[in-house]
Design a protein around this motif. Sequence first.
Motif, PDB file in Angstrom:
ATOM      1  N   LYS A 165     -16.043  63.883 123.707  1.00  0.00           N
ATOM      2  CA  LYS A 165     -15.441  62.486 123.578  1.00  0.00           C
ATOM      3  C   LYS A 165     -16.255  61.787 122.587  1.00  0.00           C
ATOM      4  CE  LYS A 165     -13.126  62.104 127.974  1.00  0.00           C
ATOM      5  NZ  LYS A 165     -13.207  61.299 129.147  1.00  0.00           N
ATOM      6  N   TYR A 166     -17.660  62.089 122.525  1.00  0.00           N
ATOM      7  CA  TYR A 166     -18.672  61.384 121.530  1.00  0.00           C
ATOM      8  C   TYR A 166     -18.469  61.869 120.305  1.00  0.00           C
ATOM      9  CZ  TYR A 166     -22.812  60.171 119.365  1.00  0.00           C
ATOM     10  OH  TYR A 166     -24.033  59.618 118.519  1.00  0.00           O
ATOM     11  N   VAL A 167     -18.312  63.211 120.248  1.00  0.00           N
ATOM     12  CA  VAL A 167     -18.064  63.727 118.949  1.00  0.00           C
ATOM     13  C   VAL A 167     -16.685  63.204 118.258  1.00  0.00           C
ATOM     14  CG1 VAL A 167     -17.801  65.710 117.622  1.00  0.00           C
ATOM     15  CG2 VAL A 167     -19.353  65.972 118.950  1.00  0.00           C
ATOM     16  N   GLU A 168     -15.595  63.029 119.040  1.00  0.00           N
ATOM     17  CA  GLU A 168     -14.155  62.711 118.650  1.00  0.00           C
ATOM     18  C   GLU A 168     -14.558  60.985 118.032  1.00  0.00           C
ATOM     19  OE1 GLU A 168     -11.642  63.514 121.784  1.00  0.00           O
ATOM     20  OE2 GLU A 168     -11.467  65.490 121.275  1.00  0.00           O
ATOM     21  N   SER A 169     -15.256  60.401 119.038  1.00  0.00           N
ATOM     22  CA  SER A 169     -15.337  59.137 118.907  1.00  0.00           C
ATOM     23  C   SER A 169     -15.969  58.693 117.554  1.00  0.00           C
ATOM     24  CB  SER A 169     -15.871  58.096 119.841  1.00  0.00           C
ATOM     25  OG  SER A 169     -17.198  58.579 120.084  1.00  0.00           O
ATOM     26  N   THR A 170     -17.184  59.659 117.288  1.00  0.00           N
ATOM     27  CA  THR A 170     -18.002  59.268 116.204  1.00  0.00           C
ATOM     28  C   THR A 170     -17.788  59.914 114.721  1.00  0.00           C
ATOM     29  OG1 THR A 170     -19.518  61.059 116.685  1.00  0.00           O
ATOM     30  CG2 THR A 170     -20.171  58.954 117.458  1.00  0.00           C
ATOM     31  N   SER A 171     -16.796  60.966 114.874  1.00  0.00           N
ATOM     32  CA  SER A 171     -16.348  61.591 113.512  1.00  0.00           C
ATOM     33  C   SER A 171     -15.722  60.532 112.590  1.00  0.00           C
ATOM     34  CB  SER A 171     -15.375  62.732 114.044  1.00  0.00           C
ATOM     35  OG  SER A 171     -14.273  62.332 114.419  1.00  0.00           O
ATOM     36  N   GLY A 172     -15.129  59.622 113.321  1.00  0.00           N
ATOM     37  CA  GLY A 172     -14.435  58.678 112.205  1.00  0.00           C
ATOM     38  C   GLY A 172     -15.462  57.990 111.662  1.00  0.00           C
ATOM     39  N   MET A 173     -16.512  57.639 112.301  1.00  0.00           N
ATOM     40  CA  MET A 173     -17.876  56.762 111.598  1.00  0.00           C
ATOM     41  C   MET A 173     -18.475  57.937 110.649  1.00  0.00           C
ATOM     42  SD  MET A 173     -20.944  55.043 113.501  1.00  0.00           S
ATOM     43  CE  MET A 173     -20.101  53.748 113.999  1.00  0.00           C
ATOM     44  N   THR A 174     -18.517  59.117 110.754  1.00  0.00           N
ATOM     45  CA  THR A 174     -19.142  59.947 109.924  1.00  0.00           C
ATOM     46  C   THR A 174     -18.368  60.080 108.570  1.00  0.00           C
ATOM     47  OG1 THR A 174     -19.890  61.338 111.711  1.00  0.00           O
ATOM     48  CG2 THR A 174     -20.149  62.329 109.782  1.00  0.00           C
ATOM     49  N   CYS A 175     -17.204  60.030 108.674  1.00  0.00           N
ATOM     50  CA  CYS A 175     -16.348  60.071 107.580  1.00  0.00           C
ATOM     51  C   CYS A 175     -16.393  58.988 106.627  1.00  0.00           C
ATOM     52  CB  CYS A 175     -14.797  60.399 107.827  1.00  0.00           C
ATOM     53  SG  CYS A 175     -13.785  60.575 106.459  1.00  0.00           S
ATOM     54  N   THR A 176     -16.331  57.692 107.647  1.00  0.00           N
ATOM     55  CA  THR A 176     -16.467  56.425 106.821  1.00  0.00           C
ATOM     56  C   THR A 176     -17.803  56.311 106.088  1.00  0.00           C
ATOM     57  OG1 THR A 176     -15.022  55.573 108.639  1.00  0.00           O
ATOM     58  CG2 THR A 176     -16.274  53.935 107.158  1.00  0.00           C
ATOM     59  N   MET A 177     -18.878  56.856 106.830  1.00  0.00           N
ATOM     60  CA  MET A 177     -20.102  56.761 106.136  1.00  0.00           C
ATOM     61  C   MET A 177     -20.388  57.581 104.893  1.00  0.00           C
ATOM     62  SD  MET A 177     -22.162  54.833 108.091  1.00  0.00           S
ATOM     63  CE  MET A 177     -24.002  55.653 107.818  1.00  0.00           C
ATOM     64  N   CYS A 178     -19.542  58.730 104.952  1.00  0.00           N
ATOM     65  CA  CYS A 178     -19.715  59.745 103.541  1.00  0.00           C
ATOM     66  C   CYS A 178     -18.844  59.051 102.717  1.00  0.00           C
ATOM     67  CB  CYS A 178     -18.831  61.017 104.047  1.00  0.00           C
ATOM     68  SG  CYS A 178     -20.104  62.136 104.995  1.00  0.00           S
ATOM     69  N   LEU A 179     -17.582  58.377 102.996  1.00  0.00           N
ATOM     70  CA  LEU A 179     -17.060  57.535 101.707  1.00  0.00           C
ATOM     71  C   LEU A 179     -17.777  56.460 101.336  1.00  0.00           C
ATOM     72  CD1 LEU A 179     -13.296  57.513 103.215  1.00  0.00           C
ATOM     73  CD2 LEU A 179     -13.980  58.697 101.241  1.00  0.00           C
ATOM     74  N   MET A 180     -18.354  55.738 101.988  1.00  0.00           N
ATOM     75  CA  MET A 180     -19.331  54.735 101.577  1.00  0.00           C
ATOM     76  C   MET A 180     -20.548  54.962 100.856  1.00  0.00           C
ATOM     77  SD  MET A 180     -19.658  51.539 104.564  1.00  0.00           S
ATOM     78  CE  MET A 180     -20.063  52.638 105.954  1.00  0.00           C
ATOM     79  N   MET A 181     -21.110  56.145 101.080  1.00  0.00           N
ATOM     80  CA  MET A 181     -22.011  56.775 100.403  1.00  0.00           C
ATOM     81  C   MET A 181     -21.656  57.271  98.811  1.00  0.00           C
ATOM     82  SD  MET A 181     -25.353  56.513 101.681  1.00  0.00           S
ATOM     83  CE  MET A 181     -26.254  57.644 100.886  1.00  0.00           C
ATOM     84  N   PHE A 182     -20.170  57.740  98.861  1.00  0.00           N
ATOM     85  CA  PHE A 182     -19.641  58.344  97.690  1.00  0.00           C
ATOM     86  C   PHE A 182     -19.589  57.154  96.926  1.00  0.00           C
ATOM     87  CE2 PHE A 182     -15.883  59.174  95.430  1.00  0.00           C
ATOM     88  CZ  PHE A 182     -16.212  60.182  94.415  1.00  0.00           C
ATOM     89  N   THR A 183     -19.021  56.152  97.306  1.00  0.00           N
ATOM     90  CA  THR A 183     -18.606  54.869  96.632  1.00  0.00           C
ATOM     91  C   THR A 183     -19.998  54.182  96.025  1.00  0.00           C
ATOM     92  OG1 THR A 183     -16.860  54.510  98.293  1.00  0.00           O
ATOM     93  CG2 THR A 183     -17.444  52.503  96.881  1.00  0.00           C
ATOM     94  N   VAL A 184     -20.799  54.203  96.943  1.00  0.00           N
ATOM     95  CA  VAL A 184     -22.200  53.717  96.221  1.00  0.00           C
ATOM     96  C   VAL A 184     -22.732  54.406  95.174  1.00  0.00           C
ATOM     97  CG1 VAL A 184     -24.674  53.097  96.649  1.00  0.00           C
ATOM     98  CG2 VAL A 184     -22.821  52.573  98.625  1.00  0.00           C
ATOM     99  N   ILE A 185     -22.791  55.842  95.345  1.00  0.00           N
ATOM    100  CA  ILE A 185     -23.245  56.741  94.244  1.00  0.00           C
ATOM    101  C   ILE A 185     -22.390  56.489  93.111  1.00  0.00           C
ATOM    102  CG2 ILE A 185     -23.735  59.183  93.732  1.00  0.00           C
ATOM    103  CD1 ILE A 185     -24.425  59.585  96.550  1.00  0.00           C
ATOM    104  N   ALA A 186     -21.186  56.723  93.283  1.00  0.00           N
ATOM    105  CA  ALA A 186     -20.130  56.695  91.951  1.00  0.00           C
ATOM    106  C   ALA A 186     -20.285  55.476  91.527  1.00  0.00           C
ATOM    107  CB  ALA A 186     -18.775  56.746  92.546  1.00  0.00           C
ATOM    108  N   THR A 187     -20.421  54.093  92.064  1.00  0.00           N
ATOM    109  CA  THR A 187     -20.835  52.987  91.563  1.00  0.00           C
ATOM    110  C   THR A 187     -22.206  52.943  90.664  1.00  0.00           C
ATOM    111  OG1 THR A 187     -19.583  51.665  93.224  1.00  0.00           O
ATOM    112  CG2 THR A 187     -20.862  50.414  91.769  1.00  0.00           C
ATOM    113  N   TRP A 188     -23.227  53.558  91.233  1.00  0.00           N
ATOM    114  CA  TRP A 188     -24.372  53.510  90.599  1.00  0.00           C
ATOM    115  C   TRP A 188     -24.401  54.376  89.380  1.00  0.00           C
ATOM    116  CZ3 TRP A 188     -28.012  57.198  89.195  1.00  0.00           C
ATOM    117  CH2 TRP A 188     -29.222  56.683  88.798  1.00  0.00           C
TER     118      TRP A 188
END
Length: 106
Positions: free
Chosen positions: A73-96
Amino acid sequence: LSEDKQPKNMKKDEFDERQELISELASMTGLLKHSALGLRKTLQTDRKYVHQLDEKTEESLDKVSALNERLTKYVESTSGMTCTMCLMMFTVIATWIWCFFIIYFI
């Protein structure tokens, strides 16, 4: 006459041998009974220990299963957050990188 005495002696020897065999068999039977009773007592004790170990194993299995469910349950609940974190990091790096190219080449 001496021939008549030999069969009596032989019968007595055979009787003595039979008595000796009977006493040995009785002794072996007693020893076997004693060993069987000792084995029975050991098996009863072992049965108690195995039953206790079985109960502890079932308890441990239940605990592990509950922990596994919680982790799932913990992995299922946090996997969305991990995906969101990866997208945010990609956005920040792409913007930089985009800003770097704009500043460097313009």
